[in-house]
Design a protein around this motif. Structure first.
Motif, short mmCIF file in Angstrom:
data_model
loop_
_atom_site.label_atom_id
_atom_site.label_comp_id
_atom_site.label_asym_id
_atom_site.label_seq_id
_atom_site.Cartn_x
_atom_site.Cartn_y
_atom_site.Cartn_z
N GLY A 162 0.54 -1.16 -0.10
CA GLY A 162 0.07 0.04 0.13
C GLY A 162 0.83 1.28 0.08
N CYS A 163 2.20 1.22 0.02
CA CYS A 163 3.20 2.28 -0.12
C CYS A 163 4.09 2.23 -1.54
CB CYS A 163 3.89 2.57 1.31
SG CYS A 163 3.23 2.80 2.71
N SER A 164 4.26 3.46 -1.89
CA SER A 164 5.07 3.44 -2.81
C SER A 164 6.34 2.63 -2.83
CB SER A 164 5.41 4.85 -3.41
OG SER A 164 4.09 5.58 -3.46
N ALA A 165 6.80 2.12 -3.91
CA ALA A 165 8.09 1.34 -3.61
C ALA A 165 9.31 1.87 -3.17
CB ALA A 165 8.45 0.55 -4.95
N SER A 168 -4.83 3.55 -14.86
CA SER A 168 -5.08 4.34 -13.77
C SER A 168 -5.33 3.74 -12.36
CB SER A 168 -6.76 4.83 -14.03
OG SER A 168 -6.94 5.78 -15.24
N GLY A 169 -4.85 4.66 -11.46
CA GLY A 169 -4.88 4.18 -9.94
C GLY A 169 -6.25 4.57 -9.41
N SER A 170 -6.08 4.41 -7.99
CA SER A 170 -7.24 4.58 -7.52
C SER A 170 -6.98 5.43 -6.15
CB SER A 170 -8.20 3.07 -6.96
OG SER A 170 -9.31 3.80 -6.22
N PRO A 171 -6.72 6.65 -6.31
CA PRO A 171 -6.13 7.53 -5.08
C PRO A 171 -6.95 7.36 -3.69
CG PRO A 171 -6.11 8.80 -7.07
CD PRO A 171 -6.93 7.59 -7.33
N GLY A 172 -5.95 6.98 -2.74
CA GLY A 172 -6.93 6.82 -1.38
C GLY A 172 -7.18 5.25 -1.11
N ARG A 173 -6.83 4.50 -2.11
CA ARG A 173 -6.96 2.77 -1.88
C ARG A 173 -5.95 2.33 -2.85
NH1 ARG A 173 -13.48 2.11 -3.94
NH2 ARG A 173 -14.30 3.72 -2.83
N LEU A 174 -5.77 1.30 -1.97
CA LEU A 174 -4.80 0.19 -2.65
C LEU A 174 -5.63 -0.43 -3.61
CD1 LEU A 174 -1.89 -1.36 -2.56
CD2 LEU A 174 -3.37 -3.12 -1.58
N LEU A 175 -5.21 -0.36 -5.10
CA LEU A 175 -5.81 -0.88 -6.19
C LEU A 175 -5.37 -2.25 -6.63
CD1 LEU A 175 -8.24 -0.53 -8.28
CD2 LEU A 175 -6.19 0.45 -9.92
N VAL A 176 -6.20 -3.29 -6.51
CA VAL A 176 -5.76 -4.64 -6.82
C VAL A 176 -6.30 -4.97 -8.39
CG1 VAL A 176 -5.94 -7.10 -6.17
CG2 VAL A 176 -6.15 -5.39 -4.48
N ALA A 186 -5.09 -14.50 -14.95
CA ALA A 186 -3.90 -13.60 -14.72
C ALA A 186 -2.80 -14.45 -14.06
CB ALA A 186 -4.44 -12.71 -13.51
N ASP A 187 -1.74 -13.73 -14.39
CA ASP A 187 -0.52 -14.52 -13.64
C ASP A 187 -0.06 -13.81 -12.26
OD1 ASP A 187 0.36 -15.93 -15.95
OD2 ASP A 187 0.69 -14.19 -16.87
N GLY A 188 -0.60 -12.69 -11.80
CA GLY A 188 -0.51 -12.06 -10.63
C GLY A 188 -1.62 -10.99 -10.50
N LEU A 189 -1.66 -10.49 -9.21
CA LEU A 189 -2.41 -9.28 -8.62
C LEU A 189 -1.23 -8.03 -8.67
CD1 LEU A 189 -4.63 -10.86 -6.15
CD2 LEU A 189 -5.02 -10.34 -8.62
N ALA A 190 -1.53 -7.09 -9.33
CA ALA A 190 -0.99 -5.79 -9.37
C ALA A 190 -1.49 -5.13 -8.13
CB ALA A 190 -0.83 -4.99 -10.42
N LEU A 191 -0.59 -4.43 -7.23
CA LEU A 191 -0.79 -3.60 -6.04
C LEU A 191 -0.60 -2.36 -6.27
CD1 LEU A 191 0.09 -6.09 -3.23
CD2 LEU A 191 -1.77 -6.07 -4.42
N VAL A 192 -1.41 -1.40 -6.80
CA VAL A 192 -0.86 0.03 -6.85
C VAL A 192 -1.47 0.87 -5.79
CG1 VAL A 192 -1.57 1.98 -8.27
CG2 VAL A 192 -1.71 -0.36 -9.47
N PRO A 193 -0.43 1.41 -5.18
CA PRO A 193 -0.40 1.98 -3.75
C PRO A 193 -1.39 3.19 -3.97
CG PRO A 193 1.83 1.63 -4.23
CD PRO A 193 1.07 1.64 -5.55
N SER A 194 -1.76 3.60 -2.89
CA SER A 194 -3.04 4.49 -2.61
C SER A 194 -2.60 6.02 -2.99
CB SER A 194 -3.57 4.42 -1.11
OG SER A 194 -2.57 4.88 -0.19
#
Length: 460
Positions: free
Chosen positions: A363-366, A388-396, A435-443
């Motif tokens: 949930g945090c930037s790398a 697109s991300g989802s500001p305020g949420r971790l986007l899966v 899917a090969d994986g779940l990308a976790l885009v930080p909030s």
């Protein structure tokens, strides 16, 4: 982050606080496969237990072989095969036929492979006919020294390690017969929803097949648990309480599937945890009143987690058994399992989560994250395209591995030049299946750009 929403990492920590490693049991080696060691294990005997031949050939004394590699002729005085039997000593000027794994005869300190001698090769089953053999010193002695692999008393595996097939072999070779391991957890999976129909049954108006139940049960088995599946349970508090009681206390369908165990070690439900009028899990978790029997539920924690999908979550104990209530959206349910239920099962198993490689805080930037243990393992992979991300949420986001454009990306150090791109709808089971994986885009990310590094929970 949304007001009053907790971070994914905080919810992981609350989940892990709800569970503890299960008691240890002593199992024979093969039965222990896939279980987690409860104690450090040490070798009872050395491996190999004696000096032995590493090649088929002739056991010789190095003192008889010229250091310059010159050839000599030695008298062949005996044979030594692997297994018990008399061992002929090697005297000066002598050589003894020896087979791989056989004890090195007294006096010998090297083995010359047969293919590097005048004999050339041994014929299986043929008696020894040669009286002498011509050979020369080789660069290596081809002898496995006693304890060369493992010495008696040496640490073989630490508590928290998984018993693999290779470890079974190492333990057997070093004298182990039974090993102390954590008991496999029993997970009871319950899907909820009046619209759900069991797999294989015909659908009526407004009905859909229950996919969450089989999916989460399969995920729990893959995580190392024994699993019993109940339901689907309709949106009726009494029916859900009955299913939870059966799960916790070993009622019909649970005790028979759990062997000697009375009930579940972990309950996982899917659906009914949002804010709808028919969300039965929320109703059962509500404070008890004269009209409801809430005596079985404790440690209730209903939460909004800053992630999408998977925002509604709840934790509790039902008659003392940890209960994770996941959302009913299939992708949200699966993502919630990977982020929350899998680490919980790992802790119940006694898995040394802190000893594995885990990515920085979910949930945090790398670039700003800090190292945490007990978070799901993930890898950094370049985005092949932007999204697109989802500001305020971790986007899966379900993603697939694809070749990167032009053979690579500026931020990728991966020589294979592989990136990820979203696949299908974020709420689609078919996308999840491919899917090969779940990308976790930080909030704090509004948009993922091609070439950006993203955290990916690998599913394959």
């Amino acid at each position: 982050m949304e007001p009053h929403a907790r971070s994914v990492i905080e919810h992981i920590e609350r989940v892990l606080a709800l569970v503890a490693p299960l008691p240890a049991a002593s199992l024979d080696l093969e039965s222990a496969l896939g279980s987690i060691l409860a104690e450090d294990l040490y070798a009872s005997v050395s491996v190999p237990p004696f000096d032995s031949a590493a090649m088929d050939g002739y056991a010789v004394r190095l003192a008889d072989l010229p250091p310059d590699g010159g050839q000599v002729t030695l008298h062949v005085t005996g044979d030594v095969a692997a297994g018990p039997g008399d061992t002929t000593a090697v005297e000066p000027g002598q050589a003894v036929r020896i087979m791989t794994g056989a004890p090195l005869p007294p006096g010998a300190d090297a083995v010359i492979p047969v293919e590097h001698t005048s004999t050339g090769r041994f014929v299986a089953g043929a008696p020894r006919e040669e009286q002498t053999v011509a050979l020369a010193r080789r660069p290596r002695p081809h002898v496995r020294g006693a304890g060369e692999d493992v010495r008696s008393g040496e640490l073989l595996a630490r508590a928290g390690s998984e018993v693999t097939a290779a470890l079974v072999g190492a333990l057997a070779a070093s004298g182990a017969v039974r090993v102390p391991v954590r008991r496999r957890p029993l997970v009871v999976v319950i899907s909820t929803g009046a619209e759900l129909v069991p797999v294989g049954e015909p659908l009526g108006p407004g009905q859909i097949t229950d996919s969450n139940g089989p999916m989460l049960a399969a995920a729990a088995r893959a995580a190392g648990a024994d699993v019993v599946r109940l339901g689907p349970v309709p949106d009726d508090p009494a029916a859900l309480r009955a299913a939870l009681d059966a799960a916790a206390r070993g009622g019909p369908g649970v005790g028979s599937g759990a062997g000697s165990r009375a009930g579940a070690d972990l309950i996982v439900t899917a659906g009914g945890v949002s804010a709808g009028a028919a969300d039965v899990v929320r109703e059962v978790l509500a404070p008890p009143s004269p009209a409801t029997d809430g005596a079985g539920v404790t440690d209730v924690d209903v939460a909004t987690v800053a992630m999408s999908p998977g925002k509604p979550q709840a934790l509790a104990r039902w008659h003392g058994v940890p209960w994770l209530a996941l959302p009913g959206n299939p992708v949200g349910a699966y993502a919630s399992f990977e982020l929350f239920a899998r680490p919980a099962i790992g802790r119940l198993r006694g898995l040394d989560l802190a000893g594995k490689h885990h990515l920085s805080e979910i949930g945090c930037s790398a670039s700003t994250s800090s190292t945490r243990s007990n978070t799901p393992p993930a890898v950094l992979i370049s985005a092949a395209v932007g999204w697109s991300g989802s500001p305020g949420r971790l986007l899966v986001v379900p993603v697939r591995l694809v070749p990167l454009p032009d053979g690579g990306a500026a931020h990728s150090s991966d020589a294979s030049a592989v990136g990820v791109k979203p696949v299908g709808s974020r709420h689609s089971l078919s996308a999840l299946a491919t899917a090969d994986g779940l990308a976790l885009v930080p909030s704090d990310i509004e948009k993922v750009h091609a070439g950006d590094l993203v955290q990916v929970l690998m599913l394959r």
